[in-house]
Design an enzyme around this catalytic site. Structure first.
Site, PDB file in Angstrom:
ATOM      1  N   LYS A 159      -4.807   0.334  -9.384  1.00  0.00           N
ATOM      2  CA  LYS A 159      -5.489  -0.781 -10.052  1.00  0.00           C
ATOM      3  C   LYS A 159      -5.787  -0.453 -11.510  1.00  0.00           C
ATOM      4  O   LYS A 159      -5.795  -1.349 -12.358  1.00  0.00           O
ATOM      5  CB  LYS A 159      -6.770  -1.148  -9.302  1.00  0.00           C
ATOM      6  N   LYS A 170       4.499  -2.866  -1.072  1.00  0.00           N
ATOM      7  CA  LYS A 170       3.816  -3.608  -0.007  1.00  0.00           C
ATOM      8  C   LYS A 170       3.591  -5.069  -0.436  1.00  0.00           C
ATOM      9  O   LYS A 170       3.458  -5.359  -1.629  1.00  0.00           O
ATOM     10  CB  LYS A 170       2.497  -2.931   0.381  1.00  0.00           C
ATOM     11  N   LYS A 202      -1.336  -9.692  -2.275  1.00  0.00           N
ATOM     12  CA  LYS A 202      -1.868 -10.996  -2.691  1.00  0.00           C
ATOM     13  C   LYS A 202      -1.688 -11.264  -4.177  1.00  0.00           C
ATOM     14  O   LYS A 202      -1.567 -12.395  -4.598  1.00  0.00           O
ATOM     15  CB  LYS A 202      -3.384 -10.999  -2.464  1.00  0.00           C
TER      16      LYS A 202
HETATM   17  P1  AMP Z   1      -6.966  -7.103   0.944  1.00  0.00           P
HETATM   18  O1  AMP Z   1      -5.863  -8.071   0.753  1.00  0.00           O
HETATM   19  O2  AMP Z   1      -6.816  -5.930   0.046  1.00  0.00           O
HETATM   20  O3  AMP Z   1      -8.344  -7.697   0.939  1.00  0.00           O
HETATM   21  O4  AMP Z   1      -6.751  -6.516   2.408  1.00  0.00           O
HETATM   22  C1  AMP Z   1      -7.273  -7.037   3.597  1.00  0.00           C
HETATM   23  C2  AMP Z   1      -6.727  -6.275   4.775  1.00  0.00           C
HETATM   24  O5  AMP Z   1      -5.308  -6.477   4.903  1.00  0.00           O
HETATM   25  C3  AMP Z   1      -6.900  -4.742   4.665  1.00  0.00           C
HETATM   26  O6  AMP Z   1      -7.209  -4.210   5.927  1.00  0.00           O
HETATM   27  C4  AMP Z   1      -5.551  -4.261   4.206  1.00  0.00           C
HETATM   28  O7  AMP Z   1      -5.289  -2.937   4.590  1.00  0.00           O
HETATM   29  C5  AMP Z   1      -4.623  -5.222   4.918  1.00  0.00           C
HETATM   30  N1  AMP Z   1      -3.347  -5.382   4.194  1.00  0.00           N
HETATM   31  C6  AMP Z   1      -3.196  -5.795   2.902  1.00  0.00           C
HETATM   32  N2  AMP Z   1      -1.892  -5.853   2.559  1.00  0.00           N
HETATM   33  C7  AMP Z   1      -1.185  -5.475   3.661  1.00  0.00           C
HETATM   34  C8  AMP Z   1       0.229  -5.340   3.951  1.00  0.00           C
HETATM   35  N3  AMP Z   1       1.155  -5.610   3.034  1.00  0.00           N
HETATM   36  N4  AMP Z   1       0.582  -4.929   5.185  1.00  0.00           N
HETATM   37  C9  AMP Z   1      -0.358  -4.656   6.134  1.00  0.00           C
HETATM   38  N5  AMP Z   1      -1.696  -4.764   5.925  1.00  0.00           N
HETATM   39  C10 AMP Z   1      -2.120  -5.176   4.710  1.00  0.00           C
END
Ligand code: AMP
Ligand code: TRP
Length: 325
Positions: A110, A192, A195
């Site tokens: 980040k 990966k 968002k």
């Molecule tokens: P965030 O989008 O960072 O708020 O992530 C929310 C949840 O989704 C967390 O537990 C992350 O580890 C999981 N996560 C985010 N991106 C991925 C991805 N590409 N594959 C699997 N899990 C994900």
């Protein structure tokens, strides 16, 4: 078991969030005490618009409910509405070595991505995350693979606190799935799904059937023609096979057999149908909840009250142990 996990109210949820985290959250709520948190304080560490933050919190709350989180079974609440998160975060700061934070992969990523805004909150992010879980004495934390390092820090800090101030916290275990813990981008299958990347790299949970189909048909694939699971040689097709497998319940080996002699186009068409069908009830539920604003606010308020009771009890104990009362 007491389960705790959180999600940032940043962008829309995608199938990576679902397959890595939320799907586990849904399954766990059957037999466990589950607490799921919309972590708005974490979301402030990257550039955001204060005018739309409340809307995003609402959308994220609705999204997890549309994906199967049942407010009758689980506590759903907004992090900033329980002040104890920030307080415990501060107290944990005083036992966290800076070096531990500086080596965190997410912080490094980040800091590169948001060069103009490397704020102290970005560095401190995993300490607040530790407070989130330990405030509720969470025993297990269902997350995607990218959060593994942060959970490791939670364990370190729980141990450290106990050594310094007496046995208080259990070390929380991470729950990271063997399959689905890292869904890759449709555009660049070496990265990966995230968002904050371009929309066509993600399948969002509430994308229209047309958008889902378009994104899958134009997903990056590999050279060759065979539909085969091979992460190093065929990262694009392997990622699509994994998504197919997780949403259909078929193994990747079964899918390889099913698509022998068929080309990538035929495989993608079939995958698009599976994804569209799987997400159909999510879209329906989301539409319905979008019209029930009062109900959603009420759920979050009840969640806040239930969370507060637990949080205040832990804080009383922590203040006492740290000599603050
Ligand atoms: P965030 O989008 O960072 O708020 O992530 C929310 C949840 O989704 C967390 O537990 C992350 O580890 C999981 N996560 C985010 N991106 C991925 C991805 N590409 N594959 C699997 N899990 C994900
Ligand atoms: N950092 C997590 C993410 O980016 C979100 C999060 C905040 C979280 N607090 C948490 C996850 C506590 C699990 C437990 O996805």
């Amino acid at each position: 078991m007491r389960i705790f996990s959180g999600i940032q109210p940043t962008n829309q949820l995608h199938i990576g969030n679902y397959l890595g985290a939320i799907k586990q959250w849904v399954q766990l709520q059957k037999d466990n005490e589950c607490i799921y948190c919309i972590v708005d304080l974490h979301a402030l560490t990257i550039p955001y618009d204060p005018k739309t933050l409340q809307q995003k919190i609402k959308e994220t709350s609705i999204a997890i409910m549309a994906a199967g989180i049942d407010p009758e079974k689980s506590i759903i609440f907004v992090q900033s509405q329980v002040k104890e998160h920030a307080e415990l975060g501060w107290l944990f700061n005083t036992i966290t070595p800076i070096g531990e934070l500086e080596r965190m992969t997410q912080y490094k990523d980040k800091s590169k991505k948001f060069k103009e805004n490397i704020n102290a909150g970005l560095l401190d992010y995993p300490v607040l995350q530790t407070a989130d879980v330990l405030l509720y004495k969470g025993e297990a934390v269902p997350v995607g693979k990218d959060q593994e390092q942060h959970i490791e820090l939670m364990r370190t800090l729980a141990r450290k606190f106990n050594q310094k101030f007496g046995q208080t916290f259990k070390e929380p275990a991470s729950m990271i799935l063997k399959e689905g813990a890292k869904i890759m981008s449709l555009v660049d299958p070496k990265k990966k799904m995230s968002k904050s990347d371009e929309a066509k790299s993600c399948i969002f949970l509430f994308d229209s059937p047309e958008d889902i189909t378009k994104k899958i048909m134009s997903a990056t694939t590999d050279s060759g023609k065979e539909v085969k699971y091979n992460l190093t040689k065929k990262p694009g097709i392997s990622n699509l096979l994994m998504i197919y497998s997780l949403l259909s319940g078929k193994t990747t080996q079964d899918l390889e057999k099913e698509f022998v002699g068929k080309n990538y186009g035929e495989f993608k068409k079939s995958l698009a149908q599976v994804v569209v069908q799987y997400l159909e009830p999510f879209r329906r539920k989301q539409k319905e909840l979008m019209t029930r604003e009062v109900y959603v606010q009420e759920i979050l308020k009840q969640g806040q009250h239930k969370a507060q009771v637990i949080a205040q009890e832990t804080m009383r104990e922590v203040r006492e142990k740290m000599g603050l009362i």
